[in-house]
Design an enzyme around this catalytic site. Structure first.
Site, mmCIF file in Angstrom:
data_model
loop_
_atom_site.group_PDB
_atom_site.id
_atom_site.type_symbol
_atom_site.label_atom_id
_atom_site.label_comp_id
_atom_site.label_asym_id
_atom_site.label_seq_id
_atom_site.Cartn_x
_atom_site.Cartn_y
_atom_site.Cartn_z
ATOM 1 N N TYR A 13 -13.778 -3.444 11.335
ATOM 2 C CA TYR A 13 -12.467 -2.814 11.303
ATOM 3 C C TYR A 13 -11.694 -3.118 12.586
ATOM 4 O O TYR A 13 -10.509 -3.500 12.536
ATOM 5 C CB TYR A 13 -12.598 -1.306 11.123
ATOM 6 N N GLY A 71 0.813 -1.221 0.000
ATOM 7 C CA GLY A 71 0.000 0.000 0.000
ATOM 8 C C GLY A 71 0.837 1.257 0.000
ATOM 9 O O GLY A 71 0.599 2.177 0.787
ATOM 10 N N ASN A 74 1.496 3.538 -2.531
ATOM 11 C CA ASN A 74 1.338 4.573 -3.564
ATOM 12 C C ASN A 74 0.771 5.886 -3.022
ATOM 13 O O ASN A 74 0.740 6.891 -3.723
ATOM 14 C CB ASN A 74 0.440 4.064 -4.698
ATOM 15 N N THR A 75 0.346 5.890 -1.765
ATOM 16 C CA THR A 75 -0.224 7.113 -1.193
ATOM 17 C C THR A 75 -0.087 7.078 0.329
ATOM 18 O O THR A 75 0.263 6.054 0.915
ATOM 19 C CB THR A 75 -1.714 7.254 -1.584
ATOM 20 N N SER A 83 -3.650 -0.424 14.932
ATOM 21 C CA SER A 83 -4.424 0.778 15.256
ATOM 22 C C SER A 83 -4.852 0.721 16.708
ATOM 23 O O SER A 83 -5.035 -0.363 17.288
ATOM 24 C CB SER A 83 -5.666 0.866 14.356
#
Length: 321
Positions: free
Chosen positions: A200, A45, A47-48, A174
């Site tokens: 999540y 992940g 690319n940003t 998280s």
């Protein structure tokens, strides 16, 4: 002229305090100046957001960086941007869709075949509170991408990581894991009504449990694994949360959020710290809140749940132990 001195002084003091407060709240920059020339880093992940900022910082420190992303157009553009900014030509874009176990296996096979070494694996990619959906293999999207995809990828790269020991695995977790629960009877939300927040939090608890169980299984190999909560970061990850969609939240709460929310560059610092800091050598199975070690939630410390999750995850992804 004198009448302006006090207001300007007050404004300067407030602004200075605001900067110091934000730096304290967000954790600041990685204190380590270590370089990683000659080492290969795999980041998912990338690319940003945090992933791209992490890739750029590690490229700047001399690493060979492999970016695994679903959107190859964005990944190629990000890799080109990083190469230009760091003057490091060894930044590469590879296709990886964590919502597809087939794609994960193809990516891992490519890395194992083409790369001489993997020194650091950063499991950074994730989705957050997205609408109900299934992966290519029928898993809940958040469990599949956040946990199962990385679970399989890590296991498939373990031999390469062991060959390059001392090496490191970093799992982006998280703070949300503290309210997570692992529902072994319905991990993929096939029986009960879907709740995106609970889905999540379950996936983030799985990240910490996976970290602890993997650390136990890797004892004596020279491969360490740690989980980290990067803090509250302004990235595309929170696009499904609905934050600031109301006039009240965007106008009244925005100034307060801006004090707590950090840029992707600052959000990348914890991952960079765990990847390069010499003081992290040999440290494994820990949970970090930004760059400070903390004890995770009680459920994350349950060894039986961690062992059971490993076994269930292995069966779901078709991993032969």
């Amino acid at each position: 002229m004198k009448k302006y001195i006090l207001p300007v002084s007050v404004f300067g003091t407030v602004a200075g305090c605001a900067v110091l407060l934000k730096n304290h709240v967000t954790g600041g920059r990685c204190p380590s100046k270590a370089t990683i020339t000659g080492k290969t880093v795999v980041i998912t992940g990338a690319n940003t957001g945090i992933g791209k900022a992490t890739a750029q910082e590690l490229a700047k420190r001399g690493g060979r960086v492999i970016m695994g992303c679903r959107d190859m157009e964005k990944c190629e553009a990000a890799a080109k941007d990083i190469r230009g900014k760091t003057l490091n030509p060894h930044v590469y874009a590879h296709h990886l869709d964590l919502a597809s176990m087939r794609s994960v296996r193809e990516f891992a096979e490519k890395i194992n075949r083409e790369e001489n070494r993997v020194d650091v694996l950063i499991n950074n990619a994730g989705v957050m509170r997205c609408p109900a959906g299934k992966t290519e293999d029928g898993f809940d999207m958040q469990l599949g991408v956040n946990h199962l995809g990385h679970f399989l990828l890590t296991n498939l790269l373990l031999d390469k990581l062991k060959e390059c020991a001392p090496s490191r695995v970093i799992n982006l977790a998280s703070l949300a894991h503290i309210v997570g629960k692992i529902d072994f009877e319905d991990l993929n939300w096939e029986k009960k009504k879907f709740n995106t927040k609970e889905a999540y939090c379950q996936s983030k608890l799985a990240n910490v449990l996976f970290t602890r169980e993997l650390a136990k299984r890797l004892e004596g190999t020279g491969v360490t694994v740690n989980a980290v909560h990067p803090g509250v970061v302004a990235t595309e990850l929170g696009r499904h949360t609905g934050l600031h969609q109301s006039q009240f939240s965007s106008s009244v709460l925005s100034p307060f959020f801006s004090m707590l929310v950090k840029s992707p560059e600052l959000g990348a610092q914890p991952s960079v710290y765990l990847a390069v800091a010499k003081e992290m050598e040999g440290v494994t199975g820990r949970y970090y809140d930004v760059m400070t070690e903390k004890e995770p939630a009680p459920l994350a410390l349950d060894d039986e749940t961690a062992r059971r999750l490993w076994e269930v995850s292995s069966k779901l992804v078709g991993l032969q132990e």
